[in-house]
Design an enzyme around this catalytic site. Structure first.
Site, PDB file in Angstrom:
ATOM      1  N   HIS A   1      19.046  29.658  35.658  1.00 52.87           N
ATOM      2  CA  HIS A   1      17.594  29.747  35.456  1.00 52.87           C
ATOM      3  C   HIS A   1      16.940  29.056  36.634  1.00 52.87           C
ATOM      4  CE1 HIS A   1      13.611  29.142  33.729  1.00 52.87           C
ATOM      5  NE2 HIS A   1      13.935  30.101  32.880  1.00 52.87           N
TER       6      HIS A   1
ATOM      7  N   ILE B   1      26.524  36.497  36.584  1.00 54.58           N
ATOM      8  CA  ILE B   1      26.845  36.703  35.170  1.00 54.58           C
ATOM      9  C   ILE B   1      25.535  36.612  34.391  1.00 54.58           C
ATOM     10  CG2 ILE B   1      28.243  35.934  33.224  1.00 54.58           C
ATOM     11  CD1 ILE B   1      29.901  36.804  35.729  1.00 54.58           C
ATOM     12  N   MET B   2      25.215  37.689  33.706  1.00 57.19           N
ATOM     13  CA  MET B   2      23.939  37.741  32.972  1.00 57.19           C
ATOM     14  C   MET B   2      23.932  36.694  31.853  1.00 57.19           C
ATOM     15  SD  MET B   2      22.098  39.926  34.461  1.00 57.19           S
ATOM     16  CE  MET B   2      22.806  39.729  36.071  1.00 57.19           C
TER      17      MET B   2
ATOM     18  N   HIS C   1       6.637  30.600  28.228  1.00 58.92           N
ATOM     19  CA  HIS C   1       7.581  29.822  29.033  1.00 58.92           C
ATOM     20  C   HIS C   1       7.051  29.585  30.438  1.00 58.92           C
ATOM     21  CE1 HIS C   1      11.996  29.000  30.197  1.00 58.92           C
ATOM     22  NE2 HIS C   1      11.623  28.081  29.331  1.00 58.92           N
TER      23      HIS C   1
ATOM     24  N   HIS D   1      15.488  39.059  34.765  1.00 57.73           N
ATOM     25  CA  HIS D   1      14.487  38.480  33.848  1.00 57.73           C
ATOM     26  C   HIS D   1      14.878  38.917  32.423  1.00 57.73           C
ATOM     27  CE1 HIS D   1      10.835  36.860  32.393  1.00 57.73           C
ATOM     28  NE2 HIS D   1       9.930  37.564  33.048  1.00 57.73           N
TER      29      HIS D   1
ATOM     30  N   ASP E   1      18.631  34.196  26.794  1.00 54.60           N
ATOM     31  CA  ASP E   1      19.122  35.570  26.634  1.00 54.60           C
ATOM     32  C   ASP E   1      20.602  35.628  26.245  1.00 54.60           C
ATOM     33  OD1 ASP E   1      16.678  36.852  27.292  1.00 54.60           O
ATOM     34  OD2 ASP E   1      17.016  36.312  29.374  1.00 54.60           O
TER      35      ASP E   1
ATOM     36  N   PHE F   1      23.243  33.511  32.356  1.00 54.82           N
ATOM     37  CA  PHE F   1      23.485  32.169  32.897  1.00 54.82           C
ATOM     38  C   PHE F   1      22.542  31.888  34.054  1.00 54.82           C
ATOM     39  CE2 PHE F   1      27.342  32.893  30.629  1.00 54.82           C
ATOM     40  CZ  PHE F   1      27.639  31.645  30.107  1.00 54.82           C
TER      41      PHE F   1
ATOM     42  N   ARG G   1      -3.793  36.026  46.818  1.00 57.07           N
ATOM     43  CA  ARG G   1      -3.638  36.771  48.057  1.00 57.07           C
ATOM     44  C   ARG G   1      -2.872  35.866  49.018  1.00 57.07           C
ATOM     45  NH1 ARG G   1      -2.545  38.633  52.877  1.00 57.07           N
ATOM     46  NH2 ARG G   1      -3.727  40.471  53.505  1.00 57.07           N
TER      47      ARG G   1
HETATM   48  C1  COA Z   1      17.869  33.448  36.645  1.00 59.94           C
HETATM   49  C2  COA Z   1      18.269  33.579  38.088  1.00 59.94           C
HETATM   50  C3  COA Z   1      17.667  34.857  38.675  1.00 59.94           C
HETATM   51  C4  COA Z   1      17.713  32.379  38.865  1.00 59.94           C
HETATM   52  O1  COA Z   1      18.031  32.644  40.147  1.00 59.94           O
HETATM   53  P1  COA Z   1      17.588  31.823  41.444  1.00 59.94           P
HETATM   54  O2  COA Z   1      16.785  30.630  41.101  1.00 59.94           O
HETATM   55  O3  COA Z   1      16.973  32.785  42.380  1.00 59.94           O
HETATM   56  O4  COA Z   1      18.967  31.292  41.956  1.00 59.94           O
HETATM   57  P2  COA Z   1      19.936  32.039  42.951  1.00 59.94           P
HETATM   58  O5  COA Z   1      20.109  33.451  42.561  1.00 59.94           O
HETATM   59  O6  COA Z   1      19.469  31.749  44.340  1.00 59.94           O
HETATM   60  O7  COA Z   1      21.286  31.275  42.654  1.00 59.94           O
HETATM   61  C5  COA Z   1      21.643  30.001  43.190  1.00 59.94           C
HETATM   62  C6  COA Z   1      23.171  29.916  43.216  1.00 59.94           C
HETATM   63  O8  COA Z   1      23.674  29.973  41.876  1.00 59.94           O
HETATM   64  C7  COA Z   1      24.465  31.160  41.688  1.00 59.94           C
HETATM   65  N1  COA Z   1      24.094  31.752  40.410  1.00 59.94           N
HETATM   66  C8  COA Z   1      22.889  31.690  39.799  1.00 59.94           C
HETATM   67  N2  COA Z   1      22.924  32.336  38.634  1.00 59.94           N
HETATM   68  C9  COA Z   1      24.175  32.827  38.528  1.00 59.94           C
HETATM   69  C10 COA Z   1      24.813  33.582  37.545  1.00 59.94           C
HETATM   70  N3  COA Z   1      24.144  33.968  36.456  1.00 59.94           N
HETATM   71  N4  COA Z   1      26.087  33.911  37.718  1.00 59.94           N
HETATM   72  C11 COA Z   1      26.756  33.527  38.821  1.00 59.94           C
HETATM   73  N5  COA Z   1      26.203  32.797  39.792  1.00 59.94           N
HETATM   74  C12 COA Z   1      24.931  32.455  39.656  1.00 59.94           C
HETATM   75  C13 COA Z   1      24.077  32.083  42.830  1.00 59.94           C
HETATM   76  O9  COA Z   1      25.104  32.991  43.134  1.00 59.94           O
HETATM   77  C14 COA Z   1      23.815  31.092  43.923  1.00 59.94           C
HETATM   78  O10 COA Z   1      25.049  30.629  44.401  1.00 59.94           O
HETATM   79  P3  COA Z   1      25.296  30.365  45.968  1.00 59.94           P
HETATM   80  O11 COA Z   1      24.307  29.282  46.309  1.00 59.94           O
HETATM   81  O12 COA Z   1      26.709  29.967  46.030  1.00 59.94           O
HETATM   82  O13 COA Z   1      24.954  31.643  46.639  1.00 59.94           O
HETATM   83  C15 COA Z   1      19.810  33.605  38.238  1.00 59.94           C
HETATM   84  O14 COA Z   1      20.366  32.441  37.684  1.00 59.94           O
HETATM   85  C16 COA Z   1      20.403  34.853  37.611  1.00 59.94           C
HETATM   86  O15 COA Z   1      20.446  35.909  38.256  1.00 59.94           O
HETATM   87  N6  COA Z   1      20.904  34.753  36.328  1.00 59.94           N
HETATM   88  C17 COA Z   1      21.450  35.905  35.650  1.00 59.94           C
HETATM   89  C18 COA Z   1      20.351  36.754  35.047  1.00 59.94           C
HETATM   90  C19 COA Z   1      19.708  36.110  33.852  1.00 59.94           C
HETATM   91  O16 COA Z   1      20.384  35.607  32.968  1.00 59.94           O
HETATM   92  N7  COA Z   1      18.381  36.163  33.836  1.00 59.94           N
HETATM   93  C20 COA Z   1      17.609  35.610  32.754  1.00 59.94           C
HETATM   94  C21 COA Z   1      16.896  34.400  33.225  1.00 59.94           C
HETATM   95  S1  COA Z   1      16.037  33.603  31.912  1.00 59.94           S
END
Ligand code: COA
Length: 370
Positions: free
Chosen positions: A262, A257-258, A188, A223, A314, A260, A358
């Site tokens: 990406h 919320i896990m 991916h 992740h 996931d 959701f 680096r």
């Molecule tokens: C995957 C993930 C880490 C991507 O994160 P990211 O690109 O860093 O995005 P951010 O964490 O900055 O989130 C951006 C916004 O969306 C919200 N958001 C993102 N994923 C969310 C989730 N799963 N549940 C609730 N809110 C979420 C954040 O709170 C943030 O909101 P804000 O701007 O109001 O503060 C994130 O979506 C997440 O933590 N998901 C849940 C874990 C998961 O399912 N991981 C598997 C990925 S394949």
């Protein structure tokens, strides 16, 4: 603007390398793997085909596929020391930590560990694709004080992996769905774990080290750990109304919320999740048990309405693994086992076109004059 002022938190949107392995084409909506769309591949091909596609750069013909299956069957066995070391681990050890340890042990058995040539590295990757499922399935058995299950070399690759995990030979339908999950998890582009592996490989460190670092990265809930977290959430809720309530409470507390969101798809459904959702529907039809399917759909509706967020792989892999009878602590290790081929391919590419990673920093601390 000074180069050192360019800062993207979390390296969001930063291009880290050139690659001919894979690419998330968000415009065409494709997960490009060696030029093919992964979702299209999943409709005709199996996980073993994808191993060949990634490591050899092209899809196998029938003969090549048979030869690959046969050669994988010879690579499952582990040095006895691996099990001896795993037996010493405390009972509460997470299966991902056991995998990290098992992988480290394997490095010591490689007589050519300092040879990074493409040929030797590729052979090593095939060997690890046999051995990692054995570690994954049996680390959990050992940690829960059960006897290891030895591979059944007459079974195809995915069926054997399923057998070592559950102790049961899968039905054709179970085998197909499990194989599909491995295929969807196989590669991916540049998630944190693959990046970790490439960063480690860029110091000319070895494949075992790169994979071990990648295991630690993939374990995290943001992740690969998300699939286990999703299942715990579904079980904690137990019913559709409870699940809806739980999600609303968590959202009101600004909790993530896990399953959701990406970094790359953020506002779209992960196409792999759509495939796993179909698989969950299929399993629900066969078992005439729609509880998890309906809970997941209810969660999907709430997240779309409240946050404009969509499921990732996931979210649907978790209930699929549950309905296949797979123990929860193995969900993330299975993800890693499936991703091993992708990560190995990236390490091979990194070694072949290496430039040390680096990066610099944007310093926001104080300066003092002595
Ligand atoms: C995957 C993930 C880490 C991507 O994160 P990211 O690109 O860093 O995005 P951010 O964490 O900055 O989130 C951006 C916004 O969306 C919200 N958001 C993102 N994923 C969310 C989730 N799963 N549940 C609730 N809110 C979420 C954040 O709170 C943030 O909101 P804000 O701007 O109001 O503060 C994130 O979506 C997440 O933590 N998901 C849940 C874990 C998961 O399912 N991981 C598997 C990925 S394949």
């Amino acid at each position: 603007m000074n180069d050192l002022d360019k800062f993207s938190p979390g390296l969001d949107g930063v291009v880290a390398t050139e690659t001919s392995i894979s690419f998330l084409d968000t415009i065409q909506g494709e997960i490009v793997i060696r030029g093919y769309d992964l979702i299209e591949l999943s409709k005709t091909y199996s996980y073993v085909d994808i191993i060949h596609l990634l490591l050899e750069g092209r899809l196998p013909d029938e003969e090549e596929k048979k030869a690959l299956e046969n050669s994988m069957n010879q690579r499952y066995e582990l040095p006895a020391t691996v099990f001896e070391v795993l037996k010493l681990l405390p009972e509460q050890t997470h299966a991902m930590d056991a995998l990290r340890t098992g992988l480290s042990v394997l490095g010591g058995y490689d007589d050519a560990i300092d040879d990074r040539s493409l040929l030797v590295n590729k052979e090593r990757a095939y060997q690890l694709l046999g051995q990692i499922p054995s570690i994954v399935a049996n680390s959990h058995r050992i940690l829960t004080k059960n006897a290891p299950i030895h591979p059944d070399k007459n079974l195809p690759y995915s069926a054997n992996f399923f057998y070592m995990i559950t102790g049961k030979k899968p039905s054709p339908m179970e085998e197909k769905i499990f194989d599909l999950s491995l295929l969807l998890y196989s590669e991916h582009e540049m998630p944190n774990s693959t990046f970790t592996a490439r960063v480690i490989a860029s110091t000319q460190s070895d494949l075992y080290g790169a994979l071990t670092g990648a295991v630690a990265s993939l374990k995290g809930n943001l992740h690969g750990g998300a699939n286990e977290a999703v299942m715990h959430l579904l079980l904690e809720a137990g019913t559709i109304p409870n699940f809806e309530e739980l999600l609303k409470i968590k959202l009101s507390r600004k909790e993530k919320i896990m399953g959701f969101g990406h970094r790359v798809y953020m506002k779209k459904m992960d196409p792999r999740a759509t495939m796993m959702k179909e698989a969950l529907k299929h399993l629900s039809d066969i078992k005439q048990d729609y509880l998890l399917y309906r809970m997941c759909e209810a969660g999907e509706r709430i997240m779309e309405r409240e946050k404009g967020l969509y499921p990732n792989l996931d979210y649907y892999a978790a209930p699929v693994y549950w309905m296949l009878g797979i123990p929860i602590p193995l969900y993330t290790p299975i993800f890693f086992a499936a991703r091993t081929v992708g990560i190995c391919t990236h390490v091979l590419e990194q070694h072949a076109q290496n430039r040390l990673f680096r990066p610099r920093v944007k310093y926001i601390g104080e300066r003092h004059v002595l």
